[in-house]
Each structure stands twice: as structure tokens, then as C-alpha cells.
Motif scaffolding. Structure first.
Motif, PDB file in Angstrom:
ATOM      1  N   PHE A  55      -0.369 120.288 -64.173  1.00 58.02           N
ATOM      2  CA  PHE A  55      -0.278 118.946 -64.755  1.00 58.02           C
ATOM      3  C   PHE A  55       1.092 118.345 -64.423  1.00 58.02           C
ATOM      4  O   PHE A  55       1.192 117.183 -64.036  1.00 58.02           O
ATOM      5  CB  PHE A  55      -0.474 118.966 -66.277  1.00 58.02           C
ATOM      6  CG  PHE A  55      -1.911 119.040 -66.712  1.00 58.02           C
ATOM      7  CD1 PHE A  55      -2.793 118.012 -66.435  1.00 58.02           C
ATOM      8  CD2 PHE A  55      -2.369 120.139 -67.411  1.00 58.02           C
ATOM      9  CE1 PHE A  55      -4.124 118.073 -66.849  1.00 58.02           C
ATOM     10  CE2 PHE A  55      -3.688 120.219 -67.831  1.00 58.02           C
ATOM     11  CZ  PHE A  55      -4.573 119.184 -67.546  1.00 58.02           C
ATOM     12  N   TYR A  56       2.154 119.124 -64.562  1.00 60.57           N
ATOM     13  CA  TYR A  56       3.519 118.673 -64.276  1.00 60.57           C
ATOM     14  C   TYR A  56       3.651 118.205 -62.828  1.00 60.57           C
ATOM     15  O   TYR A  56       4.285 117.196 -62.547  1.00 60.57           O
ATOM     16  CB  TYR A  56       4.504 119.803 -64.585  1.00 60.57           C
ATOM     17  CG  TYR A  56       5.934 119.514 -64.221  1.00 60.57           C
ATOM     18  CD1 TYR A  56       6.683 118.586 -64.930  1.00 60.57           C
ATOM     19  CD2 TYR A  56       6.559 120.182 -63.173  1.00 60.57           C
ATOM     20  CE1 TYR A  56       8.000 118.322 -64.605  1.00 60.57           C
ATOM     21  CE2 TYR A  56       7.869 119.941 -62.839  1.00 60.57           C
ATOM     22  CZ  TYR A  56       8.589 119.001 -63.557  1.00 60.57           C
ATOM     23  OH  TYR A  56       9.895 118.740 -63.229  1.00 60.57           O
ATOM     24  N   LEU A  57       3.039 118.949 -61.901  1.00 65.20           N
ATOM     25  CA  LEU A  57       3.150 118.614 -60.481  1.00 65.20           C
ATOM     26  C   LEU A  57       2.138 117.564 -60.026  1.00 65.20           C
ATOM     27  O   LEU A  57       2.181 117.118 -58.888  1.00 65.20           O
ATOM     28  CB  LEU A  57       2.997 119.876 -59.627  1.00 65.20           C
ATOM     29  CG  LEU A  57       4.107 120.909 -59.786  1.00 65.20           C
ATOM     30  CD1 LEU A  57       3.793 122.152 -58.973  1.00 65.20           C
ATOM     31  CD2 LEU A  57       5.452 120.321 -59.390  1.00 65.20           C
ATOM     32  N   GLY A  58       1.206 117.177 -60.903  1.00 63.94           N
ATOM     33  CA  GLY A  58       0.256 116.125 -60.570  1.00 63.94           C
ATOM     34  C   GLY A  58      -1.073 116.614 -60.027  1.00 63.94           C
ATOM     35  O   GLY A  58      -1.906 115.814 -59.623  1.00 63.94           O
ATOM     36  N   TYR A  59      -1.295 117.918 -60.001  1.00 69.36           N
ATOM     37  CA  TYR A  59      -2.567 118.469 -59.546  1.00 69.36           C
ATOM     38  C   TYR A  59      -3.529 118.538 -60.739  1.00 69.36           C
ATOM     39  O   TYR A  59      -3.814 119.603 -61.273  1.00 69.36           O
ATOM     40  CB  TYR A  59      -2.369 119.872 -58.955  1.00 69.36           C
ATOM     41  CG  TYR A  59      -1.493 119.915 -57.730  1.00 69.36           C
ATOM     42  CD1 TYR A  59      -1.952 119.428 -56.515  1.00 69.36           C
ATOM     43  CD2 TYR A  59      -0.210 120.460 -57.781  1.00 69.36           C
ATOM     44  CE1 TYR A  59      -1.156 119.480 -55.385  1.00 69.36           C
ATOM     45  CE2 TYR A  59       0.595 120.520 -56.653  1.00 69.36           C
ATOM     46  CZ  TYR A  59       0.111 120.017 -55.462  1.00 69.36           C
ATOM     47  OH  TYR A  59       0.895 120.068 -54.346  1.00 69.36           O
ATOM     48  N   THR A  60      -4.036 117.392 -61.146  1.00 62.52           N
ATOM     49  CA  THR A  60      -4.799 117.331 -62.396  1.00 62.52           C
ATOM     50  C   THR A  60      -6.150 118.041 -62.328  1.00 62.52           C
ATOM     51  O   THR A  60      -6.587 118.608 -63.325  1.00 62.52           O
ATOM     52  CB  THR A  60      -4.995 115.878 -62.843  1.00 62.52           C
ATOM     53  OG1 THR A  60      -5.565 115.133 -61.781  1.00 62.52           O
ATOM     54  CG2 THR A  60      -3.673 115.246 -63.248  1.00 62.52           C
ATOM     55  N   SER A  61      -6.821 118.021 -61.190  1.00 62.81           N
ATOM     56  CA  SER A  61      -8.122 118.705 -61.091  1.00 62.81           C
ATOM     57  C   SER A  61      -7.958 120.206 -61.261  1.00 62.81           C
ATOM     58  O   SER A  61      -8.700 120.851 -62.012  1.00 62.81           O
ATOM     59  CB  SER A  61      -8.779 118.404 -59.746  1.00 62.81           C
ATOM     60  OG  SER A  61      -9.046 117.040 -59.614  1.00 62.81           O
ATOM     61  N   LYS A  62      -6.975 120.754 -60.559  1.00 62.35           N
ATOM     62  CA  LYS A  62      -6.713 122.196 -60.658  1.00 62.35           C
ATOM     63  C   LYS A  62      -6.247 122.547 -62.072  1.00 62.35           C
ATOM     64  O   LYS A  62      -6.651 123.565 -62.633  1.00 62.35           O
ATOM     65  CB  LYS A  62      -5.667 122.595 -59.616  1.00 62.35           C
ATOM     66  CG  LYS A  62      -5.467 124.060 -59.492  1.00 62.35           C
ATOM     67  CD  LYS A  62      -4.707 124.522 -58.250  1.00 62.35           C
ATOM     68  CE  LYS A  62      -3.506 123.766 -57.859  1.00 62.35           C
ATOM     69  NZ  LYS A  62      -2.671 124.478 -56.878  1.00 62.35           N
ATOM     70  N   ALA A  63      -5.409 121.694 -62.648  1.00 62.37           N
ATOM     71  CA  ALA A  63      -4.895 121.943 -63.993  1.00 62.37           C
ATOM     72  C   ALA A  63      -6.013 121.901 -65.031  1.00 62.37           C
ATOM     73  O   ALA A  63      -6.049 122.730 -65.944  1.00 62.37           O
ATOM     74  CB  ALA A  63      -3.823 120.912 -64.334  1.00 62.37           C
ATOM     75  N   THR A  64      -6.919 120.954 -64.882  1.00 62.82           N
ATOM     76  CA  THR A  64      -8.040 120.855 -65.812  1.00 62.82           C
ATOM     77  C   THR A  64      -8.925 122.094 -65.721  1.00 62.82           C
ATOM     78  O   THR A  64      -9.386 122.619 -66.740  1.00 62.82           O
ATOM     79  CB  THR A  64      -8.854 119.579 -65.529  1.00 62.82           C
ATOM     80  OG1 THR A  64      -7.982 118.450 -65.627  1.00 62.82           O
ATOM     81  CG2 THR A  64      -9.991 119.417 -66.512  1.00 62.82           C
TER      82      THR A  64
END
Length: 128
Positions: free
Chosen positions: A72-81
Motif C-alpha cells: 500500500f505504501y509503495l502504491g501496489y494496491t492490487s498486490k496489497a489488497t
């Protein structure tokens, strides 16, 4: 009126065609009001980059990777979700989800700290 480099944001010396701070050739300049002072633009690099910290991202991965906080911090929202769902709902379903997500986050945290992962989702370099 002062003008600033679109690559690094440094104040430009009048009459110079290269930024003395970063060495980038100047094709577009931004004035103090944030307006483009030229009639053309050949570079879409933002004036100020939002660089993320490599250490912060790595530590988030090591300690909170089970929830995908570093992604989430790095902006990879799909992977983070995916990590968040695996880490939380996975515990209710079969119990193995958080283990997988923890290992995944820990490994990514180490890769970030060692420099193997060195860019955020926008392609900006992580700072030390």
C-alpha cells in the motif's frame, strides 16, 4: 521572476539551458506560480517527485507484510489488497493464509532492504 527545473525543482540560473543541480537540459520551466513558462513541453517528468523511503517500505514489509502495508505504501494496491485478504480472511477459512502472507511480506521486505526491489508503483526510485 524565479524559474525552477521540472526534473529536480532547483532554481535555474538565467540564460542557462542545463540545470546546474541535476544536469538535465531545460526544455520546460516552471515559474513561482506553478505555471509553465514555455510554449512547449517535451518532458512529462513532474516537478517534485514523491519518493518513498526504502527503509520504511522494507520495515513495513518485514513487520506488517502479512497485511500488505508495504505494498500500500509503495502504491501496489492490487498486490496489497490480495495480501490483506489472504492475511485476514484467510485466517477464517483455513488458517494457512496468514502464514503464506507473512512469508510473502517478509521476503518482499528483505528484497526492498537489499535493493532488489528499488522502485515504487509509479517507477520512482526508493530513497535511502
Amino acid at each position: 521572476m524565479a524559474k525552477f527545473c521540472t526534473n529536480c525543482g532547483a532554481k535555474l540560473e538565467s540564460g542557462k539551458r542545463k540545470c546546474v543541480s541535476c544536469g538535465k537540459e531545460i526544455t520546460t520551466v516552471i515559474n513561482e506560480a506553478g505555471k509553465d513558462d514555455t510554449n512547449f513541453k517535451s518532458d512529462t517528468t513532474p516537478m517534485y517527485r514523491n519518493n518513498k523511503s526504502k527503509i520504511a517500505a522494507g520495515l513495513l514489509g518485514v513487520f506488517l507484510g502479512v497485511f500488505g502495508v508495504h505494498n500500500f505504501y509503495l502504491g501496489y494496491t492490487s498486490k496489497a489488497t490480495t495480501q490483506l485478504i489472504l492475511g485476514t480472511a484467510g485466517a477464517l477459512l483455513c488458517g494457512i493464509g496468514p502464514v503464506i502472507s507473512s512469508i510473502w511480506g517478509f521476503v518482499e521486505g528483505i528484497l526492498i532492504l537489499t535493493g532488489s526491489i528499488n522502485k515504487d508503483a509509479e517507477g520512482n526510485d526508493l530513497t535511502d
